[in-house]
Design a protein around this motif. Sequence first.
Motif, PDB file in Angstrom:
ATOM      1  N   ASN A 248       0.671  -1.088  -0.089  1.00 43.91           N
ATOM      2  CA  ASN A 248       0.015  -0.107  -0.010  1.00 43.91           C
ATOM      3  C   ASN A 248       0.970   1.296  -0.167  1.00 43.91           C
ATOM      4  OD1 ASN A 248      -2.226  -1.712   0.124  1.00 43.91           O
ATOM      5  ND2 ASN A 248      -2.278  -1.598   2.221  1.00 43.91           N
ATOM      6  N   GLU A 250       1.225   5.426  -1.765  1.00 42.74           N
ATOM      7  CA  GLU A 250       0.627   6.457  -2.306  1.00 42.74           C
ATOM      8  C   GLU A 250       1.060   6.789  -3.591  1.00 42.74           C
ATOM      9  OE1 GLU A 250      -1.420   8.533  -0.906  1.00 42.74           O
ATOM     10  OE2 GLU A 250      -1.285   7.662   1.297  1.00 42.74           O
ATOM     11  N   GLN A 251       0.038   7.578  -4.476  1.00 41.13           N
ATOM     12  CA  GLN A 251       0.626   7.674  -6.082  1.00 41.13           C
ATOM     13  C   GLN A 251       1.867   8.239  -6.142  1.00 41.13           C
ATOM     14  OE1 GLN A 251      -1.734   6.194  -7.906  1.00 41.13           O
ATOM     15  NE2 GLN A 251      -0.379   6.559  -9.770  1.00 41.13           N
ATOM     16  N   ASP A 252       2.329   9.089  -5.355  1.00 45.07           N
ATOM     17  CA  ASP A 252       3.522   9.943  -5.740  1.00 45.07           C
ATOM     18  C   ASP A 252       4.631   9.301  -5.062  1.00 45.07           C
ATOM     19  OD1 ASP A 252       3.017  10.564  -3.134  1.00 45.07           O
ATOM     20  OD2 ASP A 252       3.156  12.721  -3.199  1.00 45.07           O
ATOM     21  N   ASP A 253       4.648   8.090  -4.335  1.00 40.65           N
ATOM     22  CA  ASP A 253       5.593   7.363  -3.792  1.00 40.65           C
ATOM     23  C   ASP A 253       6.479   6.413  -4.904  1.00 40.65           C
ATOM     24  OD1 ASP A 253       7.416   5.853  -2.447  1.00 40.65           O
ATOM     25  OD2 ASP A 253       5.704   4.853  -1.068  1.00 40.65           O
ATOM     26  N   GLU A 254       7.595   6.862  -5.169  1.00 42.60           N
ATOM     27  CA  GLU A 254       8.405   6.390  -6.150  1.00 42.60           C
ATOM     28  C   GLU A 254       9.216   5.089  -5.677  1.00 42.60           C
ATOM     29  OE1 GLU A 254       8.227   6.933  -9.505  1.00 42.60           O
ATOM     30  OE2 GLU A 254       6.519   8.345  -9.154  1.00 42.60           O
ATOM     31  N   GLU A 259       2.260  -3.565  -7.199  1.00 39.82           N
ATOM     32  CA  GLU A 259       1.155  -3.250  -6.269  1.00 39.82           C
ATOM     33  C   GLU A 259       0.766  -4.423  -5.528  1.00 39.82           C
ATOM     34  OE1 GLU A 259      -1.359  -2.010  -9.189  1.00 39.82           O
ATOM     35  OE2 GLU A 259      -0.650   0.344  -9.311  1.00 39.82           O
ATOM     36  N   ARG A 277       3.130  -0.990 -11.092  1.00 45.02           N
ATOM     37  CA  ARG A 277       2.972   0.275 -11.572  1.00 45.02           C
ATOM     38  C   ARG A 277       3.856   0.638 -12.643  1.00 45.02           C
ATOM     39  NH1 ARG A 277       3.131   5.355  -7.419  1.00 45.02           N
ATOM     40  NH2 ARG A 277       5.166   4.496  -7.299  1.00 45.02           N
ATOM     41  N   LYS A 280       7.838   5.404 -15.310  1.00 47.37           N
ATOM     42  CA  LYS A 280       7.873   6.645 -15.942  1.00 47.37           C
ATOM     43  C   LYS A 280       9.080   6.629 -16.732  1.00 47.37           C
ATOM     44  CE  LYS A 280       5.160   8.908 -12.317  1.00 47.37           C
ATOM     45  NZ  LYS A 280       5.141  10.073 -11.361  1.00 47.37           N
TER      46      LYS A 280
END
Length: 394
Positions: A248, A250-254, A259, A277, A280
């Motif tokens: 689990n 956050e979306q901005d956790d690189e 997942e 994910r 990028k």
Amino acid sequence: GLSGLTAVRTLIDSPSAARLRTVHVLEASSVVGGRLVACAPPSSAAKPAPGGMRSRAHTLSNAKPGIDLGGAWSWTNDKNVRRLARELDVDTLEQPWEGKIVTLEAGQKYFEDANFGESPSGPGAVRFLNGGAAQIAEKLYADIQDLRASNKVEWHFNTSISALGHLPETDEMEVLLSDDSTITCLAVVLCCPPAAAAKIEMHPPLSPQRLNALESCQTWMSAVLKFTVIYKTPFWRDEDLSGYACINFEQDDESHIVECCWDNTDCQTFALAGFARPPKGDEDEETTKSRIFTDLELLLGEKAKTGRMEFKNWSKAMFNVEAPGEKKQHRNYGHALLKQPHARRVIFGGTETENENGHMEGAIISGRRAANEAYTVMLGKRSLNKDELGNSYK
């Protein structure tokens, strides 16, 4: 894909097939299967046809025993998928969940009893043995070759549609292909994601409402990377783990990429599979694999790094089309504007056109509906019954 193959089979397995001249099947890639993909083709597979080659007998899909990288699961209510699997002699295996679930959150690891409701598949899921779900497309393609009317089918691989339109003062359409050749036909069936269909130039043009519905429909699997790791032993089972584990973040956790993962073992191969994910930028394949292995080690221990990994980044798939501008995409699957024929002779298929969550069941339903609508146009009838559509529709 599965929708297009179902449409072809339904068309040529009908008693009305004698009235067909030719069914042209256009496939943008060099193989059939669409989102039913496995690690590698079987050793017996022939080489793909070169770009633009048209043939009546072409090689198959992406299958390798038990190693799905695309669609994989079927559920209890998927009566069409289950029936097709039986017809094609494809066996199933219940998705295993025995053992503990591992969850990593904020650096802390938690263990709890398996819960179907929390798993990626949910309750009642099965996978397909000895070739995975990809073999369904492979065997369906082979089945089409064996039908009496298969000589009416022309396969165009590495070929897509650039534009289509009605020919003036006729009941025919002209289709411009990516190799600049043209086909004249009575109906066009687009068994592709709606956002991809929206990119085709059409005459008459799509209405603004129809265009918006197609462009804003998110392509199923387009936002994920799916991986599988093959092991010599199912080490997680020795530690009373189910193989299901998730992170689990956050979306901005690189710092993480995985997942979730689950036990992807069949009777021949010990494996884990999972969703990650998409990276990028232009991250190379080995870096992506290393990041996945790092997360798997955090979840399941050092032995998780010992396997052989393959993955498919679906965000880079050729049919994955983003909405123009700032338009957001939604899973508005089954919306009326996704499935209603355009100008009567342009027919839409693909799993997103049905209310089946983007699954294989929706692909089969849409393929049969599209074939029915094509016959309706070609034979001048309002609708055909199941007897007129033949065994593939029953």
